[in-house]
Design an enzyme around this catalytic site. Structure first.
Site, PDB file in Angstrom:
ATOM      1  N   SER A 241       0.852  -1.185   0.000  1.00 58.74           N
ATOM      2  CA  SER A 241       0.000   0.000   0.000  1.00 58.74           C
ATOM      3  C   SER A 241       0.890   1.238   0.000  1.00 58.74           C
ATOM      4  CB  SER A 241      -0.900   0.008   1.235  1.00 58.74           C
ATOM      5  OG  SER A 241      -0.113   0.272   2.372  1.00 58.74           O
ATOM      6  N   LYS A 242       0.251   2.382  -0.025  1.00 54.81           N
ATOM      7  CA  LYS A 242       0.966   3.659  -0.104  1.00 54.81           C
ATOM      8  C   LYS A 242       2.036   3.798   0.972  1.00 54.81           C
ATOM      9  CE  LYS A 242      -1.898   7.106  -2.234  1.00 54.81           C
ATOM     10  NZ  LYS A 242      -3.017   7.975  -2.016  1.00 54.81           N
ATOM     11  N   ARG A 243       1.736   3.219   2.114  1.00 51.70           N
ATOM     12  CA  ARG A 243       2.638   3.311   3.245  1.00 51.70           C
ATOM     13  C   ARG A 243       4.011   2.700   2.918  1.00 51.70           C
ATOM     14  NH1 ARG A 243       2.479  -0.688   6.727  1.00 51.70           N
ATOM     15  NH2 ARG A 243       0.750  -1.814   5.855  1.00 51.70           N
ATOM     16  N   HIS A 244       4.092   1.823   1.903  1.00 58.60           N
ATOM     17  CA  HIS A 244       5.379   1.218   1.549  1.00 58.60           C
ATOM     18  C   HIS A 244       6.152   2.053   0.535  1.00 58.60           C
ATOM     19  CE1 HIS A 244       2.951  -2.280   2.896  1.00 58.60           C
ATOM     20  NE2 HIS A 244       4.057  -2.520   3.546  1.00 58.60           N
ATOM     21  N   GLY A 245       5.703   3.282   0.309  1.00 61.88           N
ATOM     22  CA  GLY A 245       6.393   4.124  -0.667  1.00 61.88           C
ATOM     23  C   GLY A 245       5.579   4.184  -1.941  1.00 61.88           C
TER      24      GLY A 245
END
Ligand code: GLU
Length: 464
Positions: A241-245
């Site tokens: 998800s976005k949290r992984h970059g």
């Protein structure tokens, strides 16, 4: 003829996971000389947007995943879904359900409280609803009458045989109250009507497949083959998800990735061909098969993606890269006319770059005014270097402008002053490029050209 499709819902940008699914479906069609269809599943009107449609089309185009038909929009096909729904009603495989959302919530809560799995209880099935009068003011949904007994089984092209008991499946909704089809209904009608032979998609849909197969059977539609590709996880094992970059395909374009490198990386993410790590799009198409797609989820690794990009940059043609960098400079209104030949420069610089942005930054110093940091100045440009720098500059003035000759000048000055290479090369790097890391200094001097190199040396010396 083999026909595959990619069927994104336009509810956001195209992310890395979606792109990989598209890539596998595309490659399967291309490898077998088949056709690839792009279908936009936009029946969730609240979450779909035109901007997302555009982002998906742009991403597919940038990646070079070309399609033979489409984009086909489900919202343009509403009458066809209604027509097929009528067939199901006529064959008693579908029925109208008037249960209100509130009623269904109460039903599920009651089931949960008595330790049952929440599922539609069939209260509007024709057999159960004898004598029930449809309430006024409720727009009914159309439900599929799922078989009660038996199993649904298919030989998944990635996962092998999967069997699900019909007891696990309830009477799901085919048409919503507003007449739009749900995903599980629209997908069957479309995959059938578009003559798809292979449905290759993410394994988040494995649970939907038995429902869809039951609809195919109720309609006497020929079943396609199914292949479910495992998810992509972040390095922490959670779904990417976005949290992984960066996860949007277009972000990679903006960050200086080559589409072929992204394709290569995504291809390898969950599929292998021996030990091959770096390959072209053509090789991938030639080698791709579903037998070598992993059954377990793949982990996204940004470092490996950058490495893959670096390898593709090294393999790319210098003039091709120069065109990309020039376009980048034009966008930033950087004047690249007044500098060395860009493709020559790129030949020297590309081995160190892991992105096009790196490459354009490192090439920039050959076009821009030099800026030397105070720290580097104090460390490498000390006044004791002035005599050797003057000596070298003077011999450079009269030399034939050619790398070997320039290298001889360097050797000659080093010998005169009894110094080692770095003691001259570092100050020269700084004066000529403002950087402490460059390709071979004789190559840099040659490339800068006589006028530019001498002007930079003279300017630097006058400040020493
Ligand atoms: N619209 C679905 C999605 O984006 C496609 C599923 C499918 O390929 O059947 O997940």
């Amino acid at each position: 003829m083999i026909r595959t499709r990619f069927a994104p819902s336009p509810t956001g940008y195209l992310h890395i996971g979606g792109a990989r699914t598209a890539l596998y479906a595309w490659a399967y069609a291309r490898k077998h000389g088949g056709q690839f269809i792009l279908r936009v599943e936009d029946t969730d009107q609240e979450r779909s947007s035109q901007a997302s449609v555009q982002a998906i089309l742009d991403s597919m185009t940038w990646l070079g995943l070309d399609w033979d038909e489409g984009p086909i929009f489900q919202m343009d096909r509403l009458s066809r879904y209604r027509e097929v729904a009528d067939m199901l009603i006529a064959s008693r495989n579908a029925y109208w359900c008037y249960a209100t959302p509130e009623e269904l919530t109460v039903m599920r809560e009651t089931q949960r409280k008595s330790g049952l799995k929440p599922r539609y209880d069939g209260r509007w099935r024709p057999d159960n609803a004898v004598g029930q009068v449809p309430p006024e003011g409720v727009a009914p949904v159309l439900r599929f009458k799922n078989p009660d007994a038996g199993d649904v089984s298919w030989n998944d092209l990635v996962k092998g045989i999967i069997t699900v008991s019909n007891a696990e499946l309830d009477d799901f909704v085919l048409l919503r109250g507003d007449g739009t089809p749900t995903y599980n209904f629209g997908v069957v009608v479309d995959d059938h009507d578009m003559n798809l032979t292979h449905v290759i998609r993410g394994d988040d849909h494995v649970n939907n497949t038995p429902r869809q197969i039951n609809v195919y059977r109720a309609l006497n539609f020929k079943l396609p083959d199914f292949g479910h590709v495992p998810m992509i996880l972040g390095d922490d094992g959670e779904r990417l998800s976005k949290r992984h970059g960066a996860v949007s395909v277009m972000q990679y374009r903006d960050d200086g990735f080559l589409p072929d490198a992204v394709l290569n990386y995504l291809a390898r993410l969950g599929w292998s061909h021996g030990d091959d790590e770096i390959f072209t799009r053509e090789q991938f198409v030639e080698w791709f098969d579903l037998d070598h797609v992993n059954r377990s989820p793949a982990k996204f690794d940004g470092t490996k993606l950058s490495w893959t990009n670096g390898e593709h940059i090294k393999l790319s043609d210098d003039t091709f890269l120069a065109d990309l960098i020039r376009a980048n400079y034009n966008k930033k209104t950087i004047n690249w006319q007044n500098g060395p030949e860009l493709s020559e420069l790129i030949k020297l610089l590309k081995d160190r770059a892991t992105s096009l942005n790196d490459l354009s930054d490192s090439a920039l110093m050959y076009f821009r005014d030099i800026q030397i940091s105070q720290e580097d100045r104090l460390q490498f440009l000390t006044v004791d270097k002035k005599p050797i720098l003057i000596h070298f500059t003077e011999s450079l003035r009269s030399v034939e402008w050619e790398r070997q000759q320039i290298a001889s000048c360097i050797k000659f000055s080093l010998k005169e002053f009894q110094l080692k290479m770095p003691q001259l090369a570092m100050p020269l790097r700084l004066l000529l490029t403002g950087q402490t890391q460059t390709p071979a200094i004789d190559a840099i001097i040659e490339l800068l050209g006589r006028d530019r190199a001498l002007a930079r040396l003279d300017a630097g010396l006058s400040e020493l």
